[in-house]
Design a protein around this motif. Structure first.
Motif, PDB file in Angstrom:
ATOM      1  N   LEU A   7      11.182   6.223   5.626  1.00 10.63           N
ATOM      2  CA  LEU A   7      10.228   5.416   4.754  1.00 10.63           C
ATOM      3  C   LEU A   7      10.566   4.032   4.847  1.00 10.63           C
ATOM      4  O   LEU A   7      11.702   3.593   5.098  1.00 10.63           O
ATOM      5  CB  LEU A   7      10.603   5.973   3.388  1.00 10.63           C
ATOM      6  N   PRO A   8       9.601   3.046   4.556  1.00  7.29           N
ATOM      7  CA  PRO A   8      10.020   1.678   4.355  1.00  7.29           C
ATOM      8  C   PRO A   8      10.750   1.409   3.151  1.00  7.29           C
ATOM      9  O   PRO A   8      10.946   2.160   2.358  1.00  7.29           O
ATOM     10  CB  PRO A   8       8.431   0.957   4.206  1.00  7.29           C
ATOM     11  N   ARG A   9      11.443   0.051   3.340  1.00  2.00           N
ATOM     12  CA  ARG A   9      12.441  -0.366   2.115  1.00  2.00           C
ATOM     13  C   ARG A   9      11.384  -0.358   0.968  1.00  2.00           C
ATOM     14  O   ARG A   9       9.973  -0.643   0.840  1.00  2.00           O
ATOM     15  CB  ARG A   9      12.808  -1.485   2.362  1.00  2.00           C
ATOM     16  N   ALA A  10      12.109  -0.567  -0.168  1.00  2.00           N
ATOM     17  CA  ALA A  10      11.367  -0.327  -1.636  1.00  2.00           C
ATOM     18  C   ALA A  10      10.569  -1.872  -1.567  1.00  2.00           C
ATOM     19  O   ALA A  10      11.078  -2.858  -0.934  1.00  2.00           O
ATOM     20  CB  ALA A  10      12.098  -0.447  -2.787  1.00  2.00           C
ATOM     21  N   LEU A  32      -5.299  -7.896   5.466  1.00  2.00           N
ATOM     22  CA  LEU A  32      -3.953  -7.654   4.927  1.00  2.00           C
ATOM     23  C   LEU A  32      -3.255  -8.769   4.818  1.00  2.00           C
ATOM     24  O   LEU A  32      -2.413  -8.968   3.932  1.00  2.00           O
ATOM     25  CB  LEU A  32      -3.343  -6.337   5.683  1.00  2.00           C
ATOM     26  N   ARG A  33      -3.137  -9.495   5.845  1.00  2.00           N
ATOM     27  CA  ARG A  33      -2.302 -10.596   5.897  1.00  2.00           C
ATOM     28  C   ARG A  33      -2.554 -11.791   4.883  1.00  2.00           C
ATOM     29  O   ARG A  33      -1.516 -12.632   4.434  1.00  2.00           O
ATOM     30  CB  ARG A  33      -1.914 -11.429   7.468  1.00  2.00           C
ATOM     31  N   ARG A  34      -3.688 -11.895   4.718  1.00  2.00           N
ATOM     32  CA  ARG A  34      -4.247 -12.781   3.497  1.00  2.00           C
ATOM     33  C   ARG A  34      -3.735 -12.405   2.191  1.00  2.00           C
ATOM     34  O   ARG A  34      -3.727 -13.205   1.196  1.00  2.00           O
ATOM     35  CB  ARG A  34      -5.690 -13.168   3.723  1.00  2.00           C
ATOM     36  N   CYS A  35      -3.467 -11.249   1.952  1.00  2.00           N
ATOM     37  CA  CYS A  35      -3.134 -10.626   0.744  1.00  2.00           C
ATOM     38  C   CYS A  35      -1.631 -10.341   0.646  1.00  2.00           C
ATOM     39  O   CYS A  35      -1.186 -10.577  -0.560  1.00  2.00           O
ATOM     40  CB  CYS A  35      -3.847  -9.414   0.464  1.00  2.00           C
ATOM     41  N   PHE A  36      -0.972 -10.072   1.475  1.00  7.20           N
ATOM     42  CA  PHE A  36       0.473  -9.585   1.588  1.00  7.20           C
ATOM     43  C   PHE A  36       1.117 -10.464   2.850  1.00  7.20           C
ATOM     44  O   PHE A  36       0.708 -10.437   3.671  1.00  7.20           O
ATOM     45  CB  PHE A  36       0.696  -8.166   1.759  1.00  7.20           C
ATOM     46  N   ASP A  59       4.636  -6.786   2.641  1.00  6.13           N
ATOM     47  CA  ASP A  59       5.736  -6.750   1.518  1.00  6.13           C
ATOM     48  C   ASP A  59       4.730  -6.843   0.144  1.00  6.13           C
ATOM     49  O   ASP A  59       4.190  -7.857  -0.069  1.00  6.13           O
ATOM     50  CB  ASP A  59       6.311  -8.236   1.677  1.00  6.13           C
ATOM     51  N   THR A  60       4.773  -5.806  -0.436  1.00  3.06           N
ATOM     52  CA  THR A  60       3.880  -5.532  -1.676  1.00  3.06           C
ATOM     53  C   THR A  60       4.661  -6.180  -2.774  1.00  3.06           C
ATOM     54  O   THR A  60       3.928  -6.520  -4.097  1.00  3.06           O
ATOM     55  CB  THR A  60       3.650  -4.066  -2.027  1.00  3.06           C
ATOM     56  N   ALA A  61       5.842  -6.629  -2.613  1.00  4.50           N
ATOM     57  CA  ALA A  61       6.478  -7.367  -3.736  1.00  4.50           C
ATOM     58  C   ALA A  61       5.977  -8.853  -3.968  1.00  4.50           C
ATOM     59  O   ALA A  61       6.259  -9.408  -5.013  1.00  4.50           O
ATOM     60  CB  ALA A  61       8.063  -7.361  -3.676  1.00  4.50           C
TER      61      ALA A  61
END
Length: 87
Positions: A7-10, A32-36, A59-61
């Motif tokens: 799984l990807p990191r948190a 997606l790159r414009r958003c994250f 990176d959703t954080a």
């Protein structure tokens, strides 16, 4: 997803885009790159019809622009939090 695949990191999400052409896959990745924040994309052939599979990790954080406002709006409201003049 392959059960042996880690799984990807948190705070991160792995994204796979499968499209009929490399150009279409890149256009979706650009959105997606414009958003994250994201890693460098990797692309691979997808099937025998000339399709493309593009992979990147976002990176959703640390969302930017449209994703930040969408994520904030999608958070459930807590019923026990004071509202307006109740604070």
């Amino acid at each position: 997803m392959n059960p042996a695949e880690p799984l990807p990191r948190a705070g991160y999400a792995d994204v796979r885009i499968i499209a009929a052409s490399p150009d279409i896959a890149r256009r979706v990745a650009d959105v997606l790159r414009r958003c994250f924040d994201s890693t460098e994309q990797r692309s691979y052939p997808a099937g025998h019809d000339g399709g493309t599979r593009l992979q990147l990790t976002v990176d959703t954080a640390h969302p930017a622009g449209p994703a930040r406002s969408w994520l904030a709006a999608s958070q459930p409201q807590r019923a026990d939090r004071p509202q307006g003049s109740e604070a």
